[in-house]
Design an enzyme around this catalytic site. Sequence first.
Site, mmCIF file in Angstrom:
data_model
loop_
_atom_site.group_PDB
_atom_site.id
_atom_site.type_symbol
_atom_site.label_atom_id
_atom_site.label_comp_id
_atom_site.label_asym_id
_atom_site.label_seq_id
_atom_site.Cartn_x
_atom_site.Cartn_y
_atom_site.Cartn_z
ATOM 1 N N TYR A 1 -29.775 -15.791 -90.987
ATOM 2 C CA TYR A 1 -30.336 -16.166 -90.487
ATOM 3 C C TYR A 1 -30.403 -17.274 -91.908
ATOM 4 C CZ TYR A 1 -29.855 -13.768 -85.725
ATOM 5 O OH TYR A 1 -29.667 -13.522 -85.494
ATOM 6 N N LYS B 1 -27.134 -0.380 -90.826
ATOM 7 C CA LYS B 1 -25.977 -0.587 -90.701
ATOM 8 C C LYS B 1 -25.449 -0.280 -91.935
ATOM 9 C CE LYS B 1 -21.253 -0.787 -88.094
ATOM 10 N NZ LYS B 1 -21.866 -0.005 -87.196
ATOM 11 N N ASP C 1 -25.616 0.198 -84.158
ATOM 12 C CA ASP C 1 -24.739 0.138 -82.532
ATOM 13 C C ASP C 1 -25.446 1.463 -81.850
ATOM 14 O OD1 ASP C 1 -23.633 2.059 -84.862
ATOM 15 O OD2 ASP C 1 -21.755 1.854 -84.390
ATOM 16 N N ASP D 1 -33.335 -9.154 -83.433
ATOM 17 C CA ASP D 1 -33.372 -10.502 -82.774
ATOM 18 C C ASP D 1 -32.459 -9.809 -81.350
ATOM 19 O OD1 ASP D 1 -32.692 -12.914 -81.121
ATOM 20 O OD2 ASP D 1 -31.203 -13.483 -82.104
ATOM 21 N N ASP E 1 -34.413 -8.498 -77.596
ATOM 22 C CA ASP E 1 -34.078 -8.946 -76.840
ATOM 23 C C ASP E 1 -33.806 -7.661 -75.819
ATOM 24 O OD1 ASP E 1 -35.044 -11.391 -76.687
ATOM 25 O OD2 ASP E 1 -33.314 -11.999 -76.592
#
Length: 361
Positions: free
Chosen positions: A146, A195, A227, A251, A255
């Site tokens: 980001y 990852k 994942d 992020d 959520d």
Amino acid sequence: MELKITCIPGDGIGPEIVAEAKKALDAVAAKYGHNMKYTDILMGGASIDVHGVPLTDEAVETAKSADAVLMGSIGGDTTTSPWYKLPPNLRPEAGLLAIRKALNLFANLRPAVLYEELAEACPLKKEISEAGFDMLIMRELTGGLYFGERKTVEENGVKKAIDTLTYDENEIRRIAVKGFDIARKRRKKVTSVDKANVLDSSRLWRAVVEEVAKEYPDVTLEHMLVDNCAMQLVKDPAQFDVILTENMFGDILSDEASMVTGSIGMLSSASLNDTKFGLYEPSHGSAPDIAGKDLANPIATILSASMMLRYSFDLDKEADAIDAAVKEVLKDGYRTGDIMSEGCERVGCRKMGDLIVERIR
Ligand code: NAD
């Protein structure tokens, strides 16, 4: 102990829920002999109405001079409020981004707890929700994808967009240290999510986290690919204590973790810098649809105040007292509208605050 706290009541239900959190803090202060010193500042729409900007330099200085900041929520109805006719840098949310930057808040903590009494709200299968869960997602907040370089170019008539994911070892180390410190206050387990089978930034992440882990032999470290973590959150959420991860993975996963609790009005959060300073706020927004009606659930903000006691002031006993009072109120069958279920007694925001205060005393 004297606790200097800057409060940002904010917009919508913000002033109502912050008032209840202050009541809970005052009850803790009276019981354990502390002295709360609150100073309010304006931010978001409330600041736009008075100063024409969502955050003033003076407000930032006041926040910096405190030991911690307790915030309600900011913003209004994004389709009808005149605040959203302003340019983006003058809208309410710009104040939040500005204060996070000014206070150098790089670590975001979001607990996701499934209370036994609210298990019905959990969208997972009964045999999973019955086991309950209590995890905390620690997300790096100021680096990664980001904040990396980005551009859109056109090559041979084909548009191409480029985003860059960068982390240096210092950025990883400081968030890992926070993660392990916080795990020590909990069940002493860190799941570092990356990852590393694909990304270089994740391989560096993993190496630095392992290095930091050596300083915390009492904390168990495991690595998990992002994942797999997304799957495990719905398959077996009880396995997690602290999930430590980079900005974008955090992020998305935070959520997901919030949603499996099923109760937005219960979710607290904190953003910390490299001192003990932190900004504490509920995960939900300013709920303009129910503002001023005494309908808001103040528990997320009250639990944010409890996080403040635990992480900024190291007052674990006092934080435990708030957490226990919340659990007791739920056990005694009191609910605000958002978490109401059959056979329970529906109460408003102020009454919910009073019931929690009674149990802290
Ligand atoms: P929201 O979280 O404010 O509301 C979503 C739904 O949940 C609404 O139906 C609301 O009534 C309900 N709700 C939220 N908190 C509740 C509580 N404590 N008790 C009972 N019900 C509750 O999200 P939104 O409607 O998308 O956004 C409203 C405003 O809040 C927008 O201006 C948005 O930008 C802002 N916002 C601010 C923050 C923040 O201050 N950090 C975070 C998210 C959204």
